[in-house]
Design a protein around this motif. Sequence first.
Motif, short mmCIF file in Angstrom:
data_model
loop_
_atom_site.label_atom_id
_atom_site.label_comp_id
_atom_site.label_asym_id
_atom_site.label_seq_id
_atom_site.Cartn_x
_atom_site.Cartn_y
_atom_site.Cartn_z
N SER A 99 -9.67 2.49 3.60
CA SER A 99 -9.37 1.35 2.72
C SER A 99 -10.25 0.17 3.07
CB SER A 99 -7.89 0.97 2.85
OG SER A 99 -7.06 2.08 2.54
N GLU A 102 -6.87 -4.83 2.48
CA GLU A 102 -5.46 -4.64 2.76
C GLU A 102 -4.72 -4.16 1.51
OE1 GLU A 102 -3.75 -4.71 5.43
OE2 GLU A 102 -4.93 -5.78 6.93
N PHE A 105 -5.23 -0.50 0.95
CA PHE A 105 -4.47 0.31 1.91
C PHE A 105 -3.04 0.53 1.43
CE2 PHE A 105 -1.87 0.71 5.82
CZ PHE A 105 -2.47 1.85 6.35
N LYS A 106 -2.47 -0.48 0.80
CA LYS A 106 -1.09 -0.36 0.32
C LYS A 106 -1.02 0.36 -1.02
CE LYS A 106 0.32 -4.67 2.59
NZ LYS A 106 0.81 -6.05 2.38
N GLN A 109 -1.88 4.53 -1.56
CA GLN A 109 -1.01 5.54 -0.96
C GLN A 109 0.16 5.89 -1.88
OE1 GLN A 109 -0.48 5.47 3.25
NE2 GLN A 109 -1.58 3.55 3.46
N PHE A 129 -4.77 7.91 5.56
CA PHE A 129 -5.26 6.60 5.13
C PHE A 129 -5.53 5.75 6.36
CE2 PHE A 129 -3.11 8.30 1.50
CZ PHE A 129 -3.80 7.81 0.40
N LYS A 131 -7.74 2.06 7.85
CA LYS A 131 -8.29 0.77 7.47
C LYS A 131 -9.75 0.67 7.94
CE LYS A 131 -4.01 -1.94 7.53
NZ LYS A 131 -3.33 -3.11 8.14
#
Length: 358
Positions: A99, A102, A105-106, A109, A129, A131
């Motif tokens: 990702s 940020e 990343f959320k 998923q 996943f 970062k």
Amino acid sequence: MQKLTALLLVWFSLFLSTAQAQQGHSLSIPSPTSANVEHTDLKLPPGWITIPAPHADIHADPADRDTAIRLARHAAEAVPRLAEELQVPVGPTMHVVISHTESQFKELQPGHMPDWADGSAWPSLGWIFLKSHRIRDGTASSLETVFDHEIVHILLGRAFHPKPVPRWLQEGMAQLLAREFTADKVDALAQGTLGRNLIGLHELSRGFPKGGARAHLAYAQSADLVAYIQNTHGPAALPTLVREMAQGEDFEMAIRIATNQSIDELDMAWRERLTDSGLSLSPLFSEGIWWGLGALLVPLAWLAVRRRNKVKLDKWKREEILEDALARVVERAWGEQARPEEQFDHPVATTSDETIWH
């Protein structure tokens, strides 16, 4: 002498905790669907690149191309190595998403992520996943270390499917094989050992506490326990334990098959090692670290003694003076470095959708 070793252990944990930042956490969620079928329906942002590698395809923003290539090379070595250490099948290709932000990343998923998560693994899908290093400032672990941790979650989740992996085994194996030997684990073990507050193996096998210092201690004990089993009972013990439990053997019988001890015998031997020898955390630490500790303690003890009463160098060998010096170091460290108790939010589920944060 017990007082001296206890002081040394607490001081060491305090020293390391100031040198390393708090690690993030990872999430592993096995689903009730097949864990050994490749899933490729990832919804990735337009323009992203894919770096194929043996056992894992790495997906990333073009800006993270170098990181993706690095992780692809790492995956080619790490996946078969970790599968061999666990003695489980590799399974189908894993898909690793790096990702770039940020929000990615959320949002990328298939489930909710807490703000502090640093990585996640979805064993039934074969998805990991991570970062990008661009948004990982202040974390203690390298990206490769977090990746290894997630690979272990995938491999164990596939081996145990459709049953959930016991939390202590899942986290203990992931920490051990990813070599996550960090200050917070030392500090938690020191607190549990010195306070005679260790969690019993029967209790640990039923799940982790839901938050606070006890959850922190459960993670640290899990890492130390699996390391102790490996060091005491040989390299075949942990793969045997994984195989027996994955095939449905109950916890007590699996422990006996793997270690030739009952749960109570293993628990007692493990606790005695921690309780009776404050510095003998050998499964977690290399000899070189203890040499480094000794090199640091000598000048600090010398300064503490010198400031108090200018004791001469030849009197340092006297145990009472060294204990007093270390006590002062510990007292000063607690005063300057004390921080609020770390909180953990580790929900413990009893279904196949067990959630694990690291």
